[in-house]
Structure formats: C-alpha cells, structure tokens
Design a protein around this motif. Structure first.
Motif, PDB file in Angstrom:
ATOM      1  N   ARG A   1      18.596   0.820   8.113  1.00 60.58           N
ATOM      2  CA  ARG A   1      17.565   0.447   7.141  1.00 60.58           C
ATOM      3  C   ARG A   1      18.182   0.292   5.754  1.00 60.58           C
ATOM      4  NH1 ARG A   1      14.181   5.918   7.607  1.00 60.58           N
ATOM      5  NH2 ARG A   1      15.484   6.159   9.439  1.00 60.58           N
TER       6      ARG A   1
ATOM      7  N   LEU B   1      14.970  -9.405   2.899  1.00 59.71           N
ATOM      8  CA  LEU B   1      13.670  -9.042   3.444  1.00 59.71           C
ATOM      9  C   LEU B   1      12.576  -9.878   2.789  1.00 59.71           C
ATOM     10  CD1 LEU B   1      15.599  -6.443   3.663  1.00 59.71           C
ATOM     11  CD2 LEU B   1      13.479  -5.187   3.998  1.00 59.71           C
TER      12      LEU B   1
ATOM     13  N   LEU C   1       8.282 -10.132   2.345  1.00 60.82           N
ATOM     14  CA  LEU C   1       7.069  -9.331   2.416  1.00 60.82           C
ATOM     15  C   LEU C   1       6.022 -10.037   3.264  1.00 60.82           C
ATOM     16  CD1 LEU C   1       5.630  -6.767   1.292  1.00 60.82           C
ATOM     17  CD2 LEU C   1       4.797  -8.225  -0.561  1.00 60.82           C
TER      18      LEU C   1
ATOM     19  N   PHE D   1      10.580  -4.094   9.036  1.00 62.99           N
ATOM     20  CA  PHE D   1      10.692  -2.829   8.321  1.00 62.99           C
ATOM     21  C   PHE D   1       9.374  -2.498   7.639  1.00 62.99           C
ATOM     22  CE2 PHE D   1      15.074  -1.723   8.697  1.00 62.99           C
ATOM     23  CZ  PHE D   1      15.777  -2.920   8.786  1.00 62.99           C
TER      24      PHE D   1
ATOM     25  N   SER E   1       4.781   5.728  -6.219  1.00 60.30           N
ATOM     26  CA  SER E   1       4.649   5.337  -7.623  1.00 60.30           C
ATOM     27  C   SER E   1       4.632   3.848  -7.838  1.00 60.30           C
ATOM     28  CB  SER E   1       5.822   5.919  -8.406  1.00 60.30           C
ATOM     29  OG  SER E   1       7.026   5.316  -7.951  1.00 60.30           O
ATOM     30  N   SER E   2       4.744   3.085  -6.775  1.00 52.59           N
ATOM     31  CA  SER E   2       4.901   1.630  -6.805  1.00 52.59           C
ATOM     32  C   SER E   2       6.280   1.234  -7.305  1.00 52.59           C
ATOM     33  CB  SER E   2       3.809   0.953  -7.630  1.00 52.59           C
ATOM     34  OG  SER E   2       4.058   1.027  -9.022  1.00 52.59           O
ATOM     35  N   TYR E   3       7.226   2.150  -7.329  1.00 51.67           N
ATOM     36  CA  TYR E   3       8.605   1.811  -7.653  1.00 51.67           C
ATOM     37  C   TYR E   3       9.500   2.062  -6.454  1.00 51.67           C
ATOM     38  CZ  TYR E   3       7.196   0.807 -12.385  1.00 51.67           C
ATOM     39  OH  TYR E   3       6.591   0.245 -13.478  1.00 51.67           O
TER      40      TYR E   3
ATOM     41  N   TYR F   1      10.865  -4.149 -12.589  1.00 55.19           N
ATOM     42  CA  TYR F   1      11.584  -3.143 -11.796  1.00 55.19           C
ATOM     43  C   TYR F   1      12.591  -3.869 -10.912  1.00 55.19           C
ATOM     44  CZ  TYR F   1      12.427   0.459  -8.275  1.00 55.19           C
ATOM     45  OH  TYR F   1      13.010   1.349  -7.419  1.00 55.19           O
TER      46      TYR F   1
ATOM     47  N   GLN G   1      10.918   2.393  -3.079  1.00 55.28           N
ATOM     48  CA  GLN G   1      10.330   2.253  -1.750  1.00 55.28           C
ATOM     49  C   GLN G   1      11.228   2.917  -0.719  1.00 55.28           C
ATOM     50  OE1 GLN G   1       9.004  -1.694  -0.738  1.00 55.28           O
ATOM     51  NE2 GLN G   1       8.033  -2.008  -2.712  1.00 55.28           N
TER      52      GLN G   1
ATOM     53  N   TYR H   1       0.893  -5.977   2.449  1.00 53.78           N
ATOM     54  CA  TYR H   1       1.007  -4.707   1.774  1.00 53.78           C
ATOM     55  C   TYR H   1      -0.373  -4.090   1.590  1.00 53.78           C
ATOM     56  CZ  TYR H   1      -0.273  -7.189  -2.574  1.00 53.78           C
ATOM     57  OH  TYR H   1      -0.914  -7.935  -3.531  1.00 53.78           O
TER      58      TYR H   1
ATOM     59  N   PHE I   1      12.142   3.145   3.219  1.00 52.74           N
ATOM     60  CA  PHE I   1      12.045   2.280   4.392  1.00 52.74           C
ATOM     61  C   PHE I   1      12.107   3.086   5.686  1.00 52.74           C
ATOM     62  CE2 PHE I   1      12.140  -2.108   2.972  1.00 52.74           C
ATOM     63  CZ  PHE I   1      12.473  -1.955   1.637  1.00 52.74           C
ATOM     64  N   GLY I   2      11.381   2.591   6.690  1.00 56.77           N
ATOM     65  CA  GLY I   2      11.497   3.117   8.032  1.00 56.77           C
ATOM     66  C   GLY I   2      12.742   2.549   8.699  1.00 56.77           C
TER      67      GLY I   2
ATOM     68  N   TYR J   1      19.723  -2.318  -3.084  1.00 56.84           N
ATOM     69  CA  TYR J   1      19.760  -1.639  -1.799  1.00 56.84           C
ATOM     70  C   TYR J   1      21.084  -1.927  -1.100  1.00 56.84           C
ATOM     71  CZ  TYR J   1      14.796  -0.492  -2.021  1.00 56.84           C
ATOM     72  OH  TYR J   1      13.571   0.025  -2.369  1.00 56.84           O
TER      73      TYR J   1
ATOM     74  N   VAL K   1      -2.414  -1.024  -0.974  1.00 56.95           N
ATOM     75  CA  VAL K   1      -2.339  -0.102  -2.110  1.00 56.95           C
ATOM     76  C   VAL K   1      -3.161   1.155  -1.873  1.00 56.95           C
ATOM     77  CG1 VAL K   1      -1.836  -1.966  -3.714  1.00 56.95           C
ATOM     78  CG2 VAL K   1      -4.203  -1.243  -3.377  1.00 56.95           C
TER      79      VAL K   1
ATOM     80  N   TYR L   1       4.060  -1.136   2.909  1.00 54.34           N
ATOM     81  CA  TYR L   1       4.489  -2.533   2.984  1.00 54.34           C
ATOM     82  C   TYR L   1       5.063  -2.848   4.363  1.00 54.34           C
ATOM     83  CZ  TYR L   1       4.658  -1.473  -2.019  1.00 54.34           C
ATOM     84  OH  TYR L   1       4.349  -1.039  -3.290  1.00 54.34           O
TER      85      TYR L   1
ATOM     86  N   TYR M   1       7.823  -5.686   5.858  1.00 54.87           N
ATOM     87  CA  TYR M   1       8.781  -6.751   5.588  1.00 54.87           C
ATOM     88  C   TYR M   1       9.375  -7.220   6.910  1.00 54.87           C
ATOM     89  CZ  TYR M   1       8.938  -4.986   0.743  1.00 54.87           C
ATOM     90  OH  TYR M   1       8.624  -4.582  -0.526  1.00 54.87           O
TER      91      TYR M   1
ATOM     92  N   TYR N   1       0.990   3.459  -1.413  1.00 56.16           N
ATOM     93  CA  TYR N   1       1.433   2.078  -1.214  1.00 56.16           C
ATOM     94  C   TYR N   1       2.276   1.961   0.050  1.00 56.16           C
ATOM     95  CZ  TYR N   1       0.329   1.977  -6.192  1.00 56.16           C
ATOM     96  OH  TYR N   1      -0.303   2.099  -7.407  1.00 56.16           O
TER      97      TYR N   1
ATOM     98  N   GLY O   1       4.966  -4.049 -11.989  1.00 59.05           N
ATOM     99  CA  GLY O   1       4.171  -2.942 -11.460  1.00 59.05           C
ATOM    100  C   GLY O   1       4.636  -2.458 -10.113  1.00 59.05           C
TER     101      GLY O   1
END
Lengths: 114, 111
Positions: free
Chosen positions: A43, B43, B45, B90, B96-98, A32, B100, B48, B102-103, A36, B50, B33, B35, B31, A97
């Motif tokens: 953000r 960014l 990580l 952040f 979906s784990s794809y 994937y 993301q 995290y 952000f705040g 951004y 799940v 996270y 960062y 999910y 994933g």
C-alpha cells in the motif's frame, strides 16, 4: 478539476547521491501536498507532507519544498540508500481542505544503484 | 488497532459478474475514500464519504456504487464487471481530511 504532473517517471541514482522528484499542480485552491512511497505489491505509505502555509519541511534525509506562485512542489532525498528504491507519488487536494480526496501524479520509479 | 482493513485480497471475476469490496476502519475516522490503481499509474479517486450517510463521486465513478451506513464501513460495489475494471483497489480513511491511511488493497482481475 485538479491535475498533477510528476517528473521524471524513472530516476536512477548512485547510492549516496541525492534524488529530486518534481510535481506541478493546476488548482490554486489546493492546500495540502503529500508524498507517498509504494513498494512493489504494498500500500502507499505517507513519507512527508506539506501545507500551503509552509515553504519547506524536512524530516531527516527527506525534504519537500513548495512554490505556491509557480504551483510546483518537489521531494528531495539526500544520501540515498538501497531501501529508498520504490515508486514515489506526489498528490494534491483538488479543491483545498482534503475532504474531497487526493489527486495523484503518475509516480516516479526511483532506482538506487549500488 | 487494525487500522484500515480490506477484503478480499485477491479476486477473479468473469465479465458481467458483480461483487462487493469490503473496507473497514477502527480509528473512528469520518472521511473515507476508494481509489483504483492501474498498472504503472497513480491512484484515481472513485468515491468518497465525509461521514455516515454521505457519499459523493470522485474522478472515475462509472460502474461503481458505494454506501456508508456506519462510520466504520465503506463497501464498494461493482455491478456488471468489465475488463476495464481490472485494477488494484485501495480504501483509505482520515480523521482530519489531511493524512490518509490506506488499506492493503484488493487485486481484482476481470476476464
């Protein structure tokens, strides 16, 4: 772990011209690849993404291409406009994933010259 | 639907102080996270999760701790703050784990 390299760090183009930003990744299991856009003090905002079962994806003036064999992917912006000026980040999933989080490139500062 | 919210927006800490950065999402995402973004950099990580009760280390976990007692909340704890922890933090979440989400970020300065 995953390593993402992004080039160039700064890109200046004339308004109306095209811009291309390139990234390479190291983990062949990554599947994937999002891009951004981040404006100053804001953000990161997702602008386009691609999964490893697709070679190209377009959304109006923005496109992303993926070459899994070479492990690189690129962002293409056509007919650039002043509002495209921002920092752009590519990212990849470290082990596929996505649940493990994203590994980001260091960013490209895109400057649109009027 | 507020999405991902973070508090505080800004904070200045003295070396050795501790604090908790709050993150809440109202999208029922499993999910989540954390960062950090250093000036002029991408960014990285930190931690995290799940799902509720499950957390794991990311690329740069030293000096931080997290907990996930509910689906909505994922606080980040800094113990014994150091100047190297000056950064923008952040929080993000995804179903979906794809893609993301952000705040708005927390800008932290340690002096």
């Amino acid at each position: 772990g995953e390593n993402v390299e992004q080039h160039p760090s700064t890109l200046s183009v004339q308004e109306g011209d095209s811009a291309v930003i390139k990234c390479t990744y190291s983990d062949s299991a990554s599947n994937y690849f999002p891009w951004y856009k981040q404006e100053l003090g804001k953000r990161p905002q997702l602008i386009i993404d691609i999964r490893s079962n697709v070679g190209e994806k377009k959304d109006q003036r923005i496109a992303v291409t993926l070459n899994k064999t070479a492990k690189h992917f690129s962002l293409h912006i056509t007919e650039t406009q002043p509002e495209d000026s921002a920092v752009y980040f590519c990212a990849a999933t470290p082990q596929g994933g996505g649940a493990d989080g994203l590994t980001f490139g260091k960013g490209t500062h895109l400057i649109i010259q009027p | 639907n507020a999405g991902v919210t973070q508090t505080p927006k800004f904070r200045i800490l003295k070396i050795g102080q501790s604090m908790t950065l709050q993150c809440t999402q109202d999208m029922n995402h499993n999910y989540m996270y954390w960062y950090r973004q250093d000036p002029g950099m991408g960014l990285k990580l930190i931690y995290y999760s799940v799902g509720a009760g499950i957390t794991d280390k990311g690329e740069v976990p030293n000096g931080y701790n997290v907990s996930r007692s509910t689906t909505e909340d994922f606080p980040l704890r800094l113990e014994l703050a150091a100047p190297s922890q000056t950064s923008v933090y952040f929080c993000a979440s995804t179903a979906s784990s794809y893609e993301q989400y952000f705040g708005p970020g927390t800008r932290l300065t340690v002096t």
